[in-house]
Design a protein around this motif. Structure first.
Motif, PDB file in Angstrom:
ATOM      1  N   UNK A  56     -11.017 -26.813 -17.142  1.00 64.12           N
ATOM      2  CA  UNK A  56     -10.231 -27.878 -17.943  1.00 64.12           C
ATOM      3  C   UNK A  56     -10.481 -27.884 -19.482  1.00 64.12           C
ATOM      4  N   UNK A  57     -11.585 -26.791 -20.035  1.00 64.54           N
ATOM      5  CA  UNK A  57     -11.720 -26.970 -21.307  1.00 64.54           C
ATOM      6  C   UNK A  57     -10.981 -26.281 -22.111  1.00 64.54           C
ATOM      7  N   UNK A  58     -10.971 -26.200 -23.598  1.00 68.14           N
ATOM      8  CA  UNK A  58      -9.704 -25.370 -24.338  1.00 68.14           C
ATOM      9  C   UNK A  58     -10.410 -24.256 -25.484  1.00 68.14           C
ATOM     10  N   UNK A  59     -11.947 -24.273 -24.997  1.00 64.22           N
ATOM     11  CA  UNK A  59     -12.383 -23.113 -25.945  1.00 64.22           C
ATOM     12  C   UNK A  59     -12.138 -21.681 -25.475  1.00 64.22           C
ATOM     13  N   UNK A  60     -11.574 -20.956 -26.152  1.00 68.46           N
ATOM     14  CA  UNK A  60     -11.306 -19.731 -25.736  1.00 68.46           C
ATOM     15  C   UNK A  60     -11.659 -18.388 -26.700  1.00 68.46           C
ATOM     16  N   UNK A  61     -11.883 -17.376 -26.213  1.00 67.97           N
ATOM     17  CA  UNK A  61     -12.303 -16.068 -26.779  1.00 67.97           C
ATOM     18  C   UNK A  61     -11.344 -15.042 -26.187  1.00 67.97           C
ATOM     19  N   UNK A  62     -10.775 -14.274 -27.184  1.00 75.04           N
ATOM     20  CA  UNK A  62      -9.952 -13.197 -26.590  1.00 75.04           C
ATOM     21  C   UNK A  62     -10.754 -11.939 -27.052  1.00 75.04           C
ATOM     22  N   UNK A  63     -11.273 -11.169 -26.004  1.00 74.42           N
ATOM     23  CA  UNK A  63     -11.923  -9.700 -26.407  1.00 74.42           C
ATOM     24  C   UNK A  63     -11.014  -8.717 -26.679  1.00 74.42           C
ATOM     25  N   UNK A  64     -11.424  -7.806 -27.381  1.00 81.49           N
ATOM     26  CA  UNK A  64     -10.181  -6.790 -27.755  1.00 81.49           C
ATOM     27  C   UNK A  64      -9.123  -7.242 -28.136  1.00 81.49           C
ATOM     28  N   UNK A  65      -9.114  -8.131 -29.100  1.00 86.06           N
ATOM     29  CA  UNK A  65      -7.884  -9.171 -29.364  1.00 86.06           C
ATOM     30  C   UNK A  65      -6.889  -8.338 -30.171  1.00 86.06           C
ATOM     31  N   UNK A  66      -6.891  -7.203 -30.780  1.00 88.87           N
ATOM     32  CA  UNK A  66      -6.013  -6.385 -31.418  1.00 88.87           C
ATOM     33  C   UNK A  66      -5.373  -7.224 -32.693  1.00 88.87           C
ATOM     34  N   UNK A  67      -4.268  -7.519 -32.637  1.00 89.57           N
ATOM     35  CA  UNK A  67      -3.656  -8.021 -33.750  1.00 89.57           C
ATOM     36  C   UNK A  67      -3.206  -9.587 -33.649  1.00 89.57           C
ATOM     37  N   UNK A  68      -4.026  -9.963 -32.534  1.00 91.29           N
ATOM     38  CA  UNK A  68      -3.815 -11.544 -32.266  1.00 91.29           C
ATOM     39  C   UNK A  68      -2.678 -12.026 -31.606  1.00 91.29           C
ATOM     40  N   UNK A  69      -1.828 -11.108 -31.097  1.00 92.65           N
ATOM     41  CA  UNK A  69      -0.560 -11.716 -30.380  1.00 92.65           C
ATOM     42  C   UNK A  69      -0.993 -12.586 -29.286  1.00 92.65           C
TER      43      UNK A  69
END
Length: 247
Positions: free
Chosen positions: A40-53
């Motif tokens: 239920x938490x909202x802390x998020x990390x995107x790996x290999x995020x590229x241009x952030x889309x």
């Protein structure tokens, strides 16, 4: 030309290369998976995020999102797209975070950019250390034993007076722990035709191997690669969406 050289030189074309990707649908689907399986938490990390889309969509869904990528020009574009997010230059095989995350994602088969099974294993350990208890790790993958070397994906679009054509395909020799992602970009204008080609060495694994590598850390759910519904992955599927819940 190396992987990083291609993406550095052509980082301005990356969003065009992925213009057929439904970032909103993918982000919304993983948000639903986080609600179903996560803490239920909202802390998020995107790996290999590229241009952030993808990061942009998660921010709009109410997450406190950040991104990690190995390519600085990509991160520069991500920072412009998502000024409220933090982006870090780093290798997903070995990273750490200042605070535990509730959701870690890796889209567009980018988990395969780990160069070996050893690096992939290290990445999974880093993800485990970065997640809060009950946190979700979600990524998509392709099974090496289901790759058809004859298949490819292609799309074209007009851009600034030129026609751009993008072609990509997987290749696996049938043995070993490396497969290739072959990319070709062709730019046709009234004046000239330009072409870039590259072959990215990527880790090759079966879904059974992935499950074995992940099981010491997570409860693993192997789902069909379908962002509209949640159903188990079929035994003969070539790609899958993995939802991994930290114990």
């Amino acid at each position: 030309m190396s992987v990083n050289a291609l993406y550095t030189d052509l980082s301005g074309y990356y969003d065009l290369l992925c213009s057929d990707v439904d970032y909103a649908a993918q982000s919304q689907a993983v948000h639903r998976l986080q609600q179903l399986f996560g803490n239920g938490g909202t802390a998020h990390l995107d790996l290999a995020c590229g241009t952030g889309a993808h990061v942009r969509h998660f921010l709009d869904l109410g997450y406190h999102s950040s991104g990690l990528d190995i390519n600085q020009p990509m991160l520069d574009q991500a920072a412009q797209r998502c000024p409220e997010a933090q982006f870090v230059l780093g290798d997903m095989a070995s990273f750490s975070v200042p605070a535990r995350q509730d959701l870690i994602t890796c889209f567009l088969y980018s988990m395969h950019y780990n160069p070996s099974v050893a690096a992939l294993t290290q990445c999974f350990a880093s993800v485990y250390a970065a997640l809060a208890v009950g946190g979700v790790f979600c990524f998509n993958a392709v099974a090496k034993d289901q790759i058809d070397n004859r298949l490819f994906a292609t799309h074209s679009l007009a851009h600034q007076g030129s026609m751009l054509t993008f072609r990509s395909s997987w290749y696996y020799a049938g043995f070993g722990e490396q497969q290739a992602l072959k990319l070709r970009i062709e730019k046709d204008s009234a004046v000239q035709t330009e072409q870039w080609q590259d072959e990215h060495a990527m880790v090759a694994v079966s879904f059974a191997q992935l499950t074995e590598l992940l099981s010491p850390y997570f409860d693993v759910h192997l789902l069909a690669h379908d962002y509209e519904k949640i159903v188990p992955c079929e035994a003969t599927a070539g790609n899958a969406l993995l939802v991994c819940v930290k114990r």
